[in-house]
Design an enzyme around this catalytic site. Structure first.
Site, PDB file in Angstrom:
ATOM      1  CG  ASP A 462      -2.236   0.667   1.023  1.00 23.26           C
ATOM      2  OD1 ASP A 462      -2.319   1.524   0.119  1.00 23.26           O
ATOM      3  OD2 ASP A 462      -3.178   0.354   1.766  1.00 23.26           O
ATOM      4  CG  ASP A 526      -9.583   1.881  -0.238  1.00 26.57           C
ATOM      5  OD1 ASP A 526      -9.079   0.807  -0.606  1.00 26.57           O
ATOM      6  OD2 ASP A 526      -9.015   2.670   0.536  1.00 26.57           O
TER       7      ASP A 526
END
Ligand code: GLA
Length: 726
Positions: A462, A526
């Site tokens: 990430d 997301d």
């Protein structure tokens, strides 16, 4: 014999034609293939064209111009009569003002064949060398292009801009499809007409970004399956510039390259700067033809799978929206057990597992298991997961550090900073200066310990903030950072060749062919809201194939939008991608578990087709989006139609299924169809499709199409077509 022998690169459906002239070659054509593919006359034909129409003759000059009025070259440069955007800008700092801000290159070496062009040039006055490279992959039609500049003089040369590619757009290519976005709404398509002003997108965020994906498509109509379109993408996970500017002859130029901060590239004597690679493609078959070329290229030339070939994409369960940072090994074991029962194949432990990570305010940098949560380390959980027959994956965010961490307390100087300037946090974190070898070594060592200690098949890598004032010893270091990120990934892959890596940056903030050379999946967004995902996935799959598109079935109530969707709609939207679950599956009731199990089984049945086939997409009408994937051998197709919102039309037009073998017969079945209280029970053809299926020829599917049943808003229908063996 030929006065001017043209450079002619050609693939199955694309041609590039340039006219060499002892300096920078002049663009004559970038677009549809000239001459039929098997036509031996194609190249002589192009040469004949050149004899009849050399660049100078092809452009009779009007009155009132300078004696030197250069046409568009491979790299137009300011100062000697070119008044449009230059593809190179730079100068040599000197007292009283910079020198060598005008460059003029002569050809030293020109090499080209049917598929590649490499030209080396030099400017003895400015003391510079230049190399330009265009390589055409004939089957996909994708052109990889880069430029490299070398400082050959004694004093430093400061580079401000060097386009990786500069290509012409024919008159009439005046519609542009660009991309915008933000967190949880990436890859949003924007169609605009091109006018007299320059169209330009810059990204200065230091990572690929949510809001300016480095890709653009230009065409005359931007239709799904017809008409000329040109696509350009920069394979780079840092800053970029893309611009399209009208020229005085009715054409436009497109430039794409890395955006450089002031003074970011200053070349000492002998030093070189090579641009990131730009990827360009052209199709006469509209947006879907263009995507098919990019998908093929990514599959064959960008992705580097462990062992050389892609294995069936395993179904994930990602723990983030199930438990967030509240980790308890016993609880996670029960989550893993529940996931395995549904058919999940890879369990990915997301954020929250490492030293004192209770929320997003602390701990980044301290990459060892939290002894409070995992007193025996990760082994008991990893063993449990693997005992259930699943792979184990782990979330990391190596490039970052929280000020509240042991790492930062020990090495505050490891964070990127500019002396005398404020340290700007984002999600409470700072960016580590990866170009500092001590930092890179620390990260490599810490990650290696984890990868050696546990059988980790997969890292979710990430990167949750933009770079802001990225400094390395006072200088702008966006580029250095991006290069160091690639080096770190390469080093890890070198030592752990079986490892798969996912590229994530608050969702889809780092999606590009540069990152994809080192990774195997992109976390698209997301947002697991199926309605939002339809648009996000459409933009994403313009350039990327579906097998690398992380697509998760989230909980019924979306955590990012609050919208509520049926399991079927969520699953049908995620189905073509790399499927995962992002929810606490223990909260499902027995019926929901059974339904989810069926969708996972369906994914497994179709992933072979979806992840190697040809994807096409479009709208029946604005409220109805469709995706079709036809198997490589044309033996099957998976077809989905998504109803986004209600429409005043009483009936839905049939959906044409293109790309199957017209001569073959296919059994067509409805795999899922929604029901609503007031819907009539399906009868006639629909009932047959939903039952045994109906056998139709590829030609019928192409010309008459499939009947689409009534669809309530935010629902989907899924069809399969499977060739019937005679
Ligand atoms: C980012 C990612 C999410 C999740 C969180 C964890 O937002 O995009 O998928 O991993 O970080 O903090």
């Amino acid at each position: 014999m030929h006065a001017t022998r043209l450079i002619h690169l050609t693939g199955d459906a694309i041609s590039l034609v340039l006219e060499p002239n002892g300096a920078l070659p002049v663009w004559r054509h970038f677009g549809a293939k000239l001459g039929a593919s098997a036509d031996p006359l194609a190249t002589p034909l192009v040469d004949a064209l050149a004899d009849a129409w050399p660049a100078a003759a092809a452009r009779p000059l009007p009155p009132t111009i300078l004696a030197n009025d250069p046409p568009l070259t491979l790299l137009p440069i300011h100062g000697l009569g070119w008044f449009n955007q230059p593809a190179l800008a730079g100068s040599r700092p000197a007292s009283g003002g910079d020198l060598d801000w005008v460059q003029d290159f002569r050809e030293d070496d020109l090499n080209w064949d049917e598929h590649a062009l490499r030209i080396a040039l030099s400017d003895d006055v400015a003391g510079l060398g230049l190399t330009l490279s265009y390589t055409l992959d004939p089957t996909s039609g994708v052109v990889s292009a880069w430029a490299e500049i070398e400082n050959r003089a004694d004093t430093p040369f400061r580079l401000d801009w060097l386009a990786a590619a500069c290509v012409p757009l024919a008159p009439g290519m005046d519609q542009v499809l660009g991309f915008s976005g933000r967190w949880t709404l990436e890859f949003q398509e924007n169609r605009e007409p091109l006018g007299i002003a320059t169209w330009r997108r810059d990204n200065r965020r230091g990572r690929t970004s949510h809001d300016s994906f480095p890709g653009v498509i230009v065409g005359s109509t931007l239709a799904d399956d017809d008409g000329p379109v040109l696509g350009a993408h920069l394979g780079w996970s840092g800053n970029h510039t893309m611009l399209i500017e009208p020229l005085a002859d009715g054409r436009r130029q497109l430039q794409i390259g890395e955006w450089l901060a002031p003074g970011e590239v200053v070349l000492e004597k002998g030093a070189r700067y090579r641009t990131p690679t730009a990827y360009l493609s052209f199709s006469t078959q509209g947006l879907n033809g263009l995507s098919a070329g990019f998908h093929r290229f990514v599959r064959e030339h960008v992705l580097a799978w462990p062992g050389g070939t892609m294995t069936a994409r395993p179904v994930h369960l990602n723990t983030w929206e199930a438990v967030y940072c509240e980790h308890d090994p016993e609880d996670l074991k029960s989550l893993a057990s529940a996931a395995a029962q549904l058919g999940v194949e890879r369990f990915v432990l997301d954020d929250g597992w490492f030293h004192r990570r209770d929320n997003d305010r602390a701990a980044l940098g301290d990459w060892w298991p939290d002894a409070r949560k995992y007193p025996q380390g990760l082994a008991p959980l990893v063993d449990h997961v693997r005992g259930l027959g699943m792979q184990f994956g782990l979330w990391v965010e190596p490039e970052m550090v929280n000020p509240d961490s042991d790492l930062y307390r020990g090495h505050p100087d490891w964070a990127m900073q500019l002396e005398g300037r404020p340290l700007i946090t984002g999600r409470n974190q700072l960016v580590l200066d990866l170009a500092n070898p001590a930092v890179a070594n620390y990260l490599f060592a810490t990650l290696s310990v984890l990868l050696r200690e546990y059988p980790i098949a997969y890292l979710k890598w990430d990167m949750n903030r933009d770079l802001a004032s990225a400094g390395h010893r006072g200088r702008a270091a966006y580029r250095r950072q991006t290069e160091a990120y690639y080096r770190l990934l390469a080093r890890l892959r070198d030592h752990f060749p079986a490892l798969e890596i996912e590229s994530c940056a608050s969702g889809g903030g780092r999606a590009d062919f540069g990152a994809l050379q080192h990774t195997h999946r992109i976390w698209t967004s997301d947002s697991n809201d199926a309605l939002t995902r339809i648009g996000i996935q459409r933009g994403f799959t313009r350039f990327f194939p579906p097998e690398i598109m992380g697509a998760h079935i989230g909980p019924a109530d979306s955590h990012t939008t609050g919208r509520r969707h049926s399991m079927a709609f969520r699953a049908a939207v995620a189905l073509p991608g790399h499927l995962g679950l992002e929810m606490d599956v223990r909260l499902l009731d027995a019926d929901e578990r059974a339904e989810l199990t069926r969708w996972i089984a369906l994914f497994k049945e179709w992933r072979g087709v979806a992840h190697s086939g040809t994807l096409r997409q479009g709208d029946i009408e604005p409220s109805l989006a469709w995706v079709q994937i036809v198997a490589r051998d044309l033996g099957a197709a998976l077809v989905t139609v998504y109803r986004r919102f209600e429409s005043a039309n009483r009936y839905i037009a049939p959906l044409l299924v293109r790309g199957l073998d017209a001569e073959r017969r296919y059994r067509v079945k409805i795999l899922h169809m929604p029901v609503a209280p007031h819907f009539a029970k399906p009868s006639g053809l629909l009932a047959a499709l939903a039952d045994e299926g109906v056998v139709l020829s590829g030609a019928t599917l192409r010309d008459l199409g499939l009947p689409v049943p009534p669809l309530p808003p935010e629902s989907a229908v899924v069809f399969s077509c499977v060739a019937v063996d005679d």
